[in-house]
Design a protein around this motif. Sequence first.
Motif, PDB file in Angstrom:
ATOM      1  N   PRO A  38       0.805  -1.227   0.000  1.00  0.00           N
ATOM      2  CA  PRO A  38       0.000   0.000   0.000  1.00  0.00           C
ATOM      3  C   PRO A  38       0.840   1.281   0.000  1.00  0.00           C
ATOM      4  CG  PRO A  38      -0.837  -1.578   1.596  1.00  0.00           C
ATOM      5  CD  PRO A  38       0.464  -2.113   1.118  1.00  0.00           C
ATOM      6  N   ASN A  39       2.013   1.228   0.643  1.00  0.00           N
ATOM      7  CA  ASN A  39       2.868   2.421   0.690  1.00  0.00           C
ATOM      8  C   ASN A  39       3.709   2.587  -0.577  1.00  0.00           C
ATOM      9  OD1 ASN A  39       4.225   0.067   1.440  1.00  0.00           O
ATOM     10  ND2 ASN A  39       5.834   1.204   2.494  1.00  0.00           N
ATOM     11  N   LYS A  40       3.635   1.579  -1.464  1.00  0.00           N
ATOM     12  CA  LYS A  40       4.337   1.647  -2.749  1.00  0.00           C
ATOM     13  C   LYS A  40       3.371   1.203  -3.844  1.00  0.00           C
ATOM     14  CE  LYS A  40       8.870   0.542  -0.731  1.00  0.00           C
ATOM     15  NZ  LYS A  40      10.012  -0.415  -0.754  1.00  0.00           N
ATOM     16  N   PRO A  41       2.459   2.087  -4.236  1.00  0.00           N
ATOM     17  CA  PRO A  41       1.425   1.711  -5.214  1.00  0.00           C
ATOM     18  C   PRO A  41       2.003   1.046  -6.452  1.00  0.00           C
ATOM     19  CG  PRO A  41       1.003   3.899  -4.347  1.00  0.00           C
ATOM     20  CD  PRO A  41       2.361   3.495  -3.836  1.00  0.00           C
ATOM     21  N   GLY A  42       1.380  -0.087  -6.810  1.00  0.00           N
ATOM     22  CA  GLY A  42       1.814  -0.806  -8.002  1.00  0.00           C
ATOM     23  C   GLY A  42       2.921  -1.803  -7.771  1.00  0.00           C
ATOM     24  N   GLU A  43       3.456  -1.879  -6.522  1.00  0.00           N
ATOM     25  CA  GLU A  43       4.542  -2.810  -6.229  1.00  0.00           C
ATOM     26  C   GLU A  43       4.051  -3.940  -5.318  1.00  0.00           C
ATOM     27  OE1 GLU A  43       8.234  -1.106  -5.004  1.00  0.00           O
ATOM     28  OE2 GLU A  43       7.990   0.667  -6.270  1.00  0.00           O
ATOM     29  N   PHE A  44       4.785  -5.055  -5.339  1.00  0.00           N
ATOM     30  CA  PHE A  44       4.417  -6.240  -4.575  1.00  0.00           C
ATOM     31  C   PHE A  44       5.590  -6.741  -3.747  1.00  0.00           C
ATOM     32  CE2 PHE A  44       0.309  -7.110  -6.491  1.00  0.00           C
ATOM     33  CZ  PHE A  44       0.381  -6.424  -7.693  1.00  0.00           C
ATOM     34  N   SER A  45       5.265  -7.430  -2.675  1.00  0.00           N
ATOM     35  CA  SER A  45       6.267  -8.079  -1.841  1.00  0.00           C
ATOM     36  C   SER A  45       5.973  -9.569  -1.811  1.00  0.00           C
ATOM     37  CB  SER A  45       6.225  -7.496  -0.423  1.00  0.00           C
ATOM     38  OG  SER A  45       7.185  -8.122   0.400  1.00  0.00           O
ATOM     39  N   GLU A  66      -9.870   1.540  -5.278  1.00  0.00           N
ATOM     40  CA  GLU A  66      -8.819   0.680  -4.725  1.00  0.00           C
ATOM     41  C   GLU A  66      -7.929   0.121  -5.830  1.00  0.00           C
ATOM     42  OE1 GLU A  66      -8.150   0.297  -1.432  1.00  0.00           O
ATOM     43  OE2 GLU A  66      -9.663   1.885  -1.302  1.00  0.00           O
ATOM     44  N   LEU A  67      -8.532  -0.220  -6.965  1.00  0.00           N
ATOM     45  CA  LEU A  67      -7.739  -0.744  -8.080  1.00  0.00           C
ATOM     46  C   LEU A  67      -6.802   0.321  -8.647  1.00  0.00           C
ATOM     47  CD1 LEU A  67     -10.305  -2.977 -10.033  1.00  0.00           C
ATOM     48  CD2 LEU A  67      -8.429  -3.712  -8.566  1.00  0.00           C
ATOM     49  N   ALA A  68      -7.197   1.564  -8.553  1.00  0.00           N
ATOM     50  CA  ALA A  68      -6.326   2.643  -9.034  1.00  0.00           C
ATOM     51  C   ALA A  68      -5.032   2.706  -8.225  1.00  0.00           C
ATOM     52  CB  ALA A  68      -7.068   3.978  -8.956  1.00  0.00           C
ATOM     53  N   LYS A  69      -5.078   2.238  -6.981  1.00  0.00           N
ATOM     54  CA  LYS A  69      -3.876   2.192  -6.145  1.00  0.00           C
ATOM     55  C   LYS A  69      -3.018   0.977  -6.494  1.00  0.00           C
ATOM     56  CE  LYS A  69      -6.540   4.235  -2.354  1.00  0.00           C
ATOM     57  NZ  LYS A  69      -7.115   3.970  -1.010  1.00  0.00           N
ATOM     58  N   LEU A  70      -3.673  -0.134  -6.852  1.00  0.00           N
ATOM     59  CA  LEU A  70      -2.946  -1.355  -7.208  1.00  0.00           C
ATOM     60  C   LEU A  70      -2.360  -1.276  -8.624  1.00  0.00           C
ATOM     61  CD1 LEU A  70      -5.500  -3.960  -5.794  1.00  0.00           C
ATOM     62  CD2 LEU A  70      -3.254  -3.447  -4.847  1.00  0.00           C
ATOM     63  N   ASP A  79      -0.619   2.945 -12.966  1.00  0.00           N
ATOM     64  CA  ASP A  79      -0.290   3.319 -14.340  1.00  0.00           C
ATOM     65  C   ASP A  79      -1.335   2.854 -15.347  1.00  0.00           C
ATOM     66  OD1 ASP A  79       2.108   4.453 -13.469  1.00  0.00           O
ATOM     67  OD2 ASP A  79       3.178   2.541 -13.663  1.00  0.00           O
ATOM     68  N   GLU A  80      -2.258   1.992 -14.906  1.00  0.00           N
ATOM     69  CA  GLU A  80      -3.175   1.371 -15.859  1.00  0.00           C
ATOM     70  C   GLU A  80      -4.649   1.630 -15.576  1.00  0.00           C
ATOM     71  OE1 GLU A  80      -1.706  -2.679 -17.263  1.00  0.00           O
ATOM     72  OE2 GLU A  80      -0.934  -2.608 -15.206  1.00  0.00           O
ATOM     73  N   ILE A  81      -4.987   1.850 -14.300  1.00  0.00           N
ATOM     74  CA  ILE A  81      -6.393   2.017 -13.931  1.00  0.00           C
ATOM     75  C   ILE A  81      -6.568   3.331 -13.180  1.00  0.00           C
ATOM     76  CG2 ILE A  81      -8.300   1.106 -12.523  1.00  0.00           C
ATOM     77  CD1 ILE A  81      -7.248  -1.684 -13.008  1.00  0.00           C
ATOM     78  N   SER A  82      -7.614   4.056 -13.524  1.00  0.00           N
ATOM     79  CA  SER A  82      -8.003   5.243 -12.770  1.00  0.00           C
ATOM     80  C   SER A  82      -9.488   5.120 -12.436  1.00  0.00           C
ATOM     81  CB  SER A  82      -7.756   6.519 -13.578  1.00  0.00           C
ATOM     82  OG  SER A  82      -8.500   6.496 -14.776  1.00  0.00           O
ATOM     83  N   ALA A  83      -9.896   5.720 -11.327  1.00  0.00           N
ATOM     84  CA  ALA A  83     -11.279   5.595 -10.877  1.00  0.00           C
ATOM     85  C   ALA A  83     -12.264   6.138 -11.903  1.00  0.00           C
ATOM     86  CB  ALA A  83     -11.453   6.301  -9.541  1.00  0.00           C
TER      87      ALA A  83
END
Length: 562
Positions: free
Chosen positions: A179-186, A461-465, A468-472
């Motif tokens: 969540p603190n790095k939108p678009g990134e995964f751990s 929420e998807l705009a955060k995940l 670069d590809e999804i906006s509300a």
Amino acid sequence: MSLCGSVSALYLNLQSSKISMGNVLAFRSGESMGNTLRIPFKKRSRKGAGCPLQVVCIDYPRPELENTVNFLEAASLSASFRSASRPTKPLKVIIAGAGLAGLSTAKYLADAGHTPILLEARDVLGGKVAAWKDDDGDWYETGLHIFFGAYPNVQNLFGELGINDRLQWKEHSMIFAMPNKPGEFSRFDFPEVLPAPLNGIWAILKNNEMLTWPEKVKFAIGLLPAMLGGQPYVEAQDGLSVKDWMRKQGVPDRVTEEVFIAMSKALNFINPDELSMQCILIALNRFLQEKHGSKMAFLDGNPPERLCMPIVNHIESLGGEVRLNSRIKKIELNEDGTVKTFLLNNGNTIEGDAYVVATPVDIFKLLLPEDWREISYFKKLEKLVGVPVINVHIWFDRKLKNTYDHLLFSRSPLLSVYADMSVTCKEYYNPNQSMLELVFAPAEEWIACSDSEIIDATMKELAKLFPDEISADQSKAKVVKYHIVKTPRSVYKTVPNCEPCRPLQRSPIQGFYLAGDYTKQKYLASMEGAVLSGKLCAQSIVQDYELLCTLGQRKLTGASIH
């Protein structure tokens, strides 16, 4: 383990090629609702609809599960039905509910030589794994269904039906959004070369993005009592919530926030301040003690056709029956309180030598005869209440890039887990468009909201995940269509002190039994729990054969039953 009604596990090991996705269930008459928004678009060709499914991507080989203690135990129970002495007079067993619990009960009773009559209220198989096909030929379902390596009875069932190849095993990893790095995964990657629990410990130690080293140490120390105390210790923690247990063990709140909020929502669709710690410890025990326990697989297509129908075919091949559109209206009793018949909505009655209710606990409580309500066995069911769940499917006009061929933990306050089913599931594969299936949880405050409100919140929420590809506002990827399935009462809510309320499959009423993941078995609210409950129910009926025959004789002669 129940991610989204039933989420299982993912595993990684190169070889076979497949992709899979789950399905949606729309309950009616107050059970659950499936709604759809359709936006006009060019309907894509569905060539080869009647042809075999086409392999479209590379999955990992099936893990070696057959030599684990739990798998062998499950296999032994399955074999006991096939090797049981053939009954001189097969029992006619009436079963209400064709979810996995009812299907499992019927399957193993048929294996033992009896005649199950399975009644399903709706026109679709599967219960919480049911699914529907829309006008475009696309499937939507009640939940995102994942099959773990730590599901020994489910894995045995696939093998017994000869459909092991329908599971698409994924990489042995757990992947969390940041969540603190939108678009990134751990990632937590489990190395294949290490045995359990070392592979799990290594996965935790190697992840430095979610937990600091001091937090890992404190968490490990907090888990020591569970690892040393075994099952008795695990069961004793039922009275504590996850949040309370973590604090009692001195585990920092940030561990709960970073890892266990996502895990709690995946397991039971609720947050750590509500979930019983026993649920978490059971999952951790399975995942850490079995090398392949946390490996996950997707079904290669929709559950009614790819999983439920093979069970139905097996049942019918052995003389049993499965009847859709057969809703139970009332359990009619004899004067002595035993079951006389099941009365159906159409006015017909059906009589058998034994009766099973394999519906969700909330539905059974509506059917519970007044004469039984003060019996302790049934009265304790009042505490078991289904949790609300919303499953969302969104088709986009393009292929999303910021995703994986895997289950993903969103770590969103509104979403639990999700997957791009156009990548993970063979039948749902689409090279040009993505279809995200998401579990909206906790859903209690949203279950009464409109579809548009739920979609608006999901898109934010998807705009955060996918920044670069999804906006509300859909200025980037556009929504082609969506399906929303609301289940006001799904799996039972595993809050503290529920365990003593879970009933055994054999009730105190002679000839009456229960099956369902809420009944007493060691896998809690999950697909594995449902299948195991059905096996235990069938086992109880087989064990009671002589008694049930005697009851039948007394009914025929008009003698009183005591």
